[in-house]
Write a protein that holds these residues in place. Structure first.
Motif, PDB file in Angstrom:
ATOM      1  N   ALA A   1      66.009  62.048   7.826  1.00 38.67           N
ATOM      2  CA  ALA A   1      66.033  63.192   8.744  1.00 38.67           C
ATOM      3  C   ALA A   1      64.799  63.170   9.628  1.00 38.67           C
ATOM      4  O   ALA A   1      63.755  62.626   9.232  1.00 38.67           O
ATOM      5  CB  ALA A   1      66.088  64.503   7.957  1.00 38.67           C
ATOM      6  N   PRO A   2      64.864  63.743  10.834  1.00 37.88           N
ATOM      7  CA  PRO A   2      63.688  63.767  11.715  1.00 37.88           C
ATOM      8  C   PRO A   2      62.463  64.395  11.061  1.00 37.88           C
ATOM      9  O   PRO A   2      61.330  63.971  11.343  1.00 37.88           O
ATOM     10  CB  PRO A   2      64.173  64.600  12.909  1.00 37.88           C
ATOM     11  CG  PRO A   2      65.648  64.412  12.934  1.00 37.88           C
ATOM     12  CD  PRO A   2      66.052  64.310  11.490  1.00 37.88           C
ATOM     13  N   ASP A   3      62.676  65.388  10.195  1.00 36.53           N
ATOM     14  CA  ASP A   3      61.534  66.047   9.542  1.00 36.53           C
ATOM     15  C   ASP A   3      60.790  65.130   8.587  1.00 36.53           C
ATOM     16  O   ASP A   3      59.667  65.446   8.166  1.00 36.53           O
ATOM     17  CB  ASP A   3      61.999  67.296   8.793  1.00 36.53           C
ATOM     18  CG  ASP A   3      62.419  68.413   9.739  1.00 36.53           C
ATOM     19  OD1 ASP A   3      62.185  68.269  10.947  1.00 36.53           O
ATOM     20  OD2 ASP A   3      62.992  69.410   9.267  1.00 36.53           O
ATOM     21  N   ASP A   4      61.406  64.000   8.212  1.00 37.59           N
ATOM     22  CA  ASP A   4      60.748  63.060   7.297  1.00 37.59           C
ATOM     23  C   ASP A   4      59.608  62.310   7.981  1.00 37.59           C
ATOM     24  O   ASP A   4      58.785  61.687   7.315  1.00 37.59           O
ATOM     25  CB  ASP A   4      61.760  62.041   6.749  1.00 37.59           C
ATOM     26  CG  ASP A   4      62.821  62.689   5.882  1.00 37.59           C
ATOM     27  OD1 ASP A   4      62.528  63.757   5.298  1.00 37.59           O
ATOM     28  OD2 ASP A   4      63.936  62.145   5.797  1.00 37.59           O
ATOM     29  N   GLY A   5      59.568  62.351   9.292  1.00 38.88           N
ATOM     30  CA  GLY A   5      58.531  61.635  10.025  1.00 38.88           C
ATOM     31  C   GLY A   5      58.944  60.218  10.372  1.00 38.88           C
ATOM     32  O   GLY A   5      59.870  59.644   9.779  1.00 38.88           O
TER      33      GLY A   5
ATOM     34  N   PRO B   1      53.247  65.953  15.059  1.00 41.05           N
ATOM     35  CA  PRO B   1      53.929  66.584  13.914  1.00 41.05           C
ATOM     36  C   PRO B   1      55.146  65.751  13.517  1.00 41.05           C
ATOM     37  O   PRO B   1      55.811  65.148  14.372  1.00 41.05           O
ATOM     38  CB  PRO B   1      54.355  67.959  14.462  1.00 41.05           C
ATOM     39  CG  PRO B   1      53.418  68.210  15.603  1.00 41.05           C
ATOM     40  CD  PRO B   1      53.114  66.868  16.200  1.00 41.05           C
ATOM     41  N   ARG B   2      55.468  65.702  12.241  1.00 42.38           N
ATOM     42  CA  ARG B   2      56.549  64.830  11.758  1.00 42.38           C
ATOM     43  C   ARG B   2      57.872  65.002  12.496  1.00 42.38           C
ATOM     44  O   ARG B   2      58.515  64.012  12.852  1.00 42.38           O
ATOM     45  CB  ARG B   2      56.749  65.058  10.257  1.00 42.38           C
ATOM     46  CG  ARG B   2      55.673  64.411   9.412  1.00 42.38           C
ATOM     47  CD  ARG B   2      56.061  64.433   7.956  1.00 42.38           C
ATOM     48  NE  ARG B   2      55.130  63.682   7.140  1.00 42.38           N
ATOM     49  CZ  ARG B   2      55.313  63.407   5.852  1.00 42.38           C
ATOM     50  NH1 ARG B   2      56.399  63.858   5.245  1.00 42.38           N
ATOM     51  NH2 ARG B   2      54.418  62.713   5.191  1.00 42.38           N
ATOM     52  N   PRO B   3      58.331  66.241  12.763  1.00 42.79           N
ATOM     53  CA  PRO B   3      59.629  66.381  13.454  1.00 42.79           C
ATOM     54  C   PRO B   3      59.629  65.802  14.866  1.00 42.79           C
ATOM     55  O   PRO B   3      60.693  65.530  15.421  1.00 42.79           O
ATOM     56  CB  PRO B   3      59.852  67.898  13.477  1.00 42.79           C
ATOM     57  CG  PRO B   3      59.011  68.442  12.384  1.00 42.79           C
ATOM     58  CD  PRO B   3      57.805  67.549  12.339  1.00 42.79           C
ATOM     59  N   GLU B   4      58.446  65.605  15.467  1.00 48.47           N
ATOM     60  CA  GLU B   4      58.372  65.109  16.835  1.00 48.47           C
ATOM     61  C   GLU B   4      58.201  63.592  16.914  1.00 48.47           C
ATOM     62  O   GLU B   4      58.265  63.016  18.014  1.00 48.47           O
ATOM     63  CB  GLU B   4      57.202  65.785  17.568  1.00 48.47           C
ATOM     64  CG  GLU B   4      57.344  67.296  17.700  1.00 48.47           C
ATOM     65  CD  GLU B   4      56.135  67.918  18.373  1.00 48.47           C
ATOM     66  OE1 GLU B   4      55.334  67.162  18.982  1.00 48.47           O
ATOM     67  OE2 GLU B   4      55.974  69.143  18.289  1.00 48.47           O
ATOM     68  N   GLN B   5      57.986  62.951  15.771  1.00 48.34           N
ATOM     69  CA  GLN B   5      57.658  61.522  15.796  1.00 48.34           C
ATOM     70  C   GLN B   5      58.835  60.655  16.246  1.00 48.34           C
ATOM     71  O   GLN B   5      58.687  59.807  17.137  1.00 48.34           O
ATOM     72  CB  GLN B   5      57.149  61.084  14.426  1.00 48.34           C
ATOM     73  CG  GLN B   5      55.793  61.678  14.077  1.00 48.34           C
ATOM     74  CD  GLN B   5      55.310  61.257  12.695  1.00 48.34           C
ATOM     75  OE1 GLN B   5      55.982  60.515  11.967  1.00 48.34           O
ATOM     76  NE2 GLN B   5      54.144  61.747  12.316  1.00 48.34           N
TER      77      GLN B   5
END
Length: 378
Positions: free
Chosen positions: A74-78, A49-53
């Motif tokens: 941001a982390p959510d951007d992947g 998932p993008r936040p975990e990349q």
């Protein structure tokens, strides 16, 4: 006109005459067994998932440097990363595609890390900027960057595709070490292009190489690296910095030469180098002091002994050979250094005709595990 003049001319038929029957010579290596072909350690984040990349990537390279996202990301951007790591039997070759990020190997990281490896990087795309002691070098496609994990550094990189060699400093011991001014330099020109072409040729054939190919490949790579860097960097200038690094190289060489000797102590090393004990500590301050450096390399020597199928010494005998008076103290120090016990190596080491491939407790090779034991099997 006579009729025979209209008959087309035909060349005479060649008739081969031999005294002995022909024996065909098959090309050498045509049917070479490739069952023991190299296999890459692969890492990618696109399946997460993008936040975990990005957290996964940050953890993956934590032994090398601390990674951070750019300010506008941001982390959510992947953070899609692809990496393949090939173990060339004493050095690693990394193929890597990674988004923009910043990185830092702090003084504390250097102080408590056993890694003094060289990073030799070719960018195919992108650009990077790395600073050490206020000196910033810029790497770009067509250039070759050299950086030591034995020194703190920080920098940033744009989205890039790269090819990197990770080589322990000890691999250059027979050549007197890399030139003192090598760390944090960027080289260009025809010599660098020849080395890059050599790397690409090796890269193209990685999947078909076998373990038996590695000694000659590694030897040739070390030769090419040394021949590429020496003409640029064996020069005067930066006298104080070069003198300090040169003294460190001499000290490391003496430690390697006398590693298992009970006479190797910080005081003995100071006398041999004709410097004070304080000066000696300053030389090794970035790696936690000379005593720590000796202990780490003695444990690496023990690792070599334990991993060698032909070495029949017991764990207690190995501990005595490197200066430990107690097998229990040795096992404790060894486990703290490598993350697994001496007995674990004996359990998992291969037969004598197969290159030893030491694995962690869960039998899974990791990037950090490769870095920690890199150069052990030389």
């Amino acid at each position: 006109m006579p009729e025979e003049n209209n008959v087309p001319h035909r060349p005479p038929v060649s008739v081969e005459r031999r005294r002995w029957p022909r024996v065909s010579q098959e090309p050498l290596g045509k049917d070479e067994n490739t069952a023991a072909s190299l296999v890459a350690l692969r890492f990618e984040t696109e399946s997460l998932p993008r936040p975990e990349q990005f957290p996964a990537w940050r953890e993956h390279i934590s032994s090398l440097a601390e990674a951070r996202l750019p300010d506008n990301v941001a982390p959510d951007d992947g953070f899609p990363v692809r990496q393949a790591v090939w173990n060339l039997g004493g050095m690693l070759l990394l193929q890597q595609t990674v988004p923009a990020f910043s990185y830092e190997r702090s003084l504390d990281m250097v102080r408590f890390s056993p890694l003094d490896h060289w990073l030799i990087t070719f960018l195919r795309t992108g650009r990077s900027w790395t600073g050490i002691d206020g000196r910033v070098t810029e790497n770009e496609p067509g250039m070759m960057e050299i950086r030591s994990l034995g020194n703190p550094f920080s920098g940033r990189a744009l989205e890039s595709e790269s090819l990197t060699l990770i080589v322990p400093d000890d691999q250059f011991a027979d050549r007197g070490g890399l030139p003192p001014a090598s760390s944090n330099t960027v080289l260009g020109g025809r010599r660098v292009k020849l080395m890059y072409d050599h790397m690409v040729g090796l890269e193209t054939n990685l999947g078909s190489l076998a373990q038996d190919d590695l000694p000659s490949i590694k030897s040739r790579l070390l030769e090419v690296i040394f021949d590429t860097t020496t003409p640029f960097l064996n020069r005067g200038g930066e006298s104080e910095r070069v003198s300090q690094i040169g003294m460190m190289t001499r000290a490391r060489r003496l430690i390697r030469k006398n590693l298992i000797s009970s006479d190797l102590t910080p005081d003995a090393l100071s006398r041999e180098l004709a410097i004070s004990r304080t000066r000696l500590y300053e030389l090794f301050e970035s790696v936690g002091g000379v005593a720590k450096y000796m202990r780490q390399h003695r444990l690496l020597a023990a690792h070599r002994m334990l991993a060698d199928p032909s070495d029949r010494r017991t764990i207690a005998e190995v501990s005595l050979a490197i200066g430990y008076d107690s097998a229990a103290n040795f096992s404790r120090a060894f486990t703290q250094q490598f993350g697994y016990s001496p007995s674990n190596i004996r359990t998992h080491r291969a037969s004598s005709d197969v290159q030893v491939d030491v694995r962690l407790e869960n039998n899974a090779v990791t990037f950090d595990g490769l870095l920690q034991t890199l150069g052990v099997h030389t």
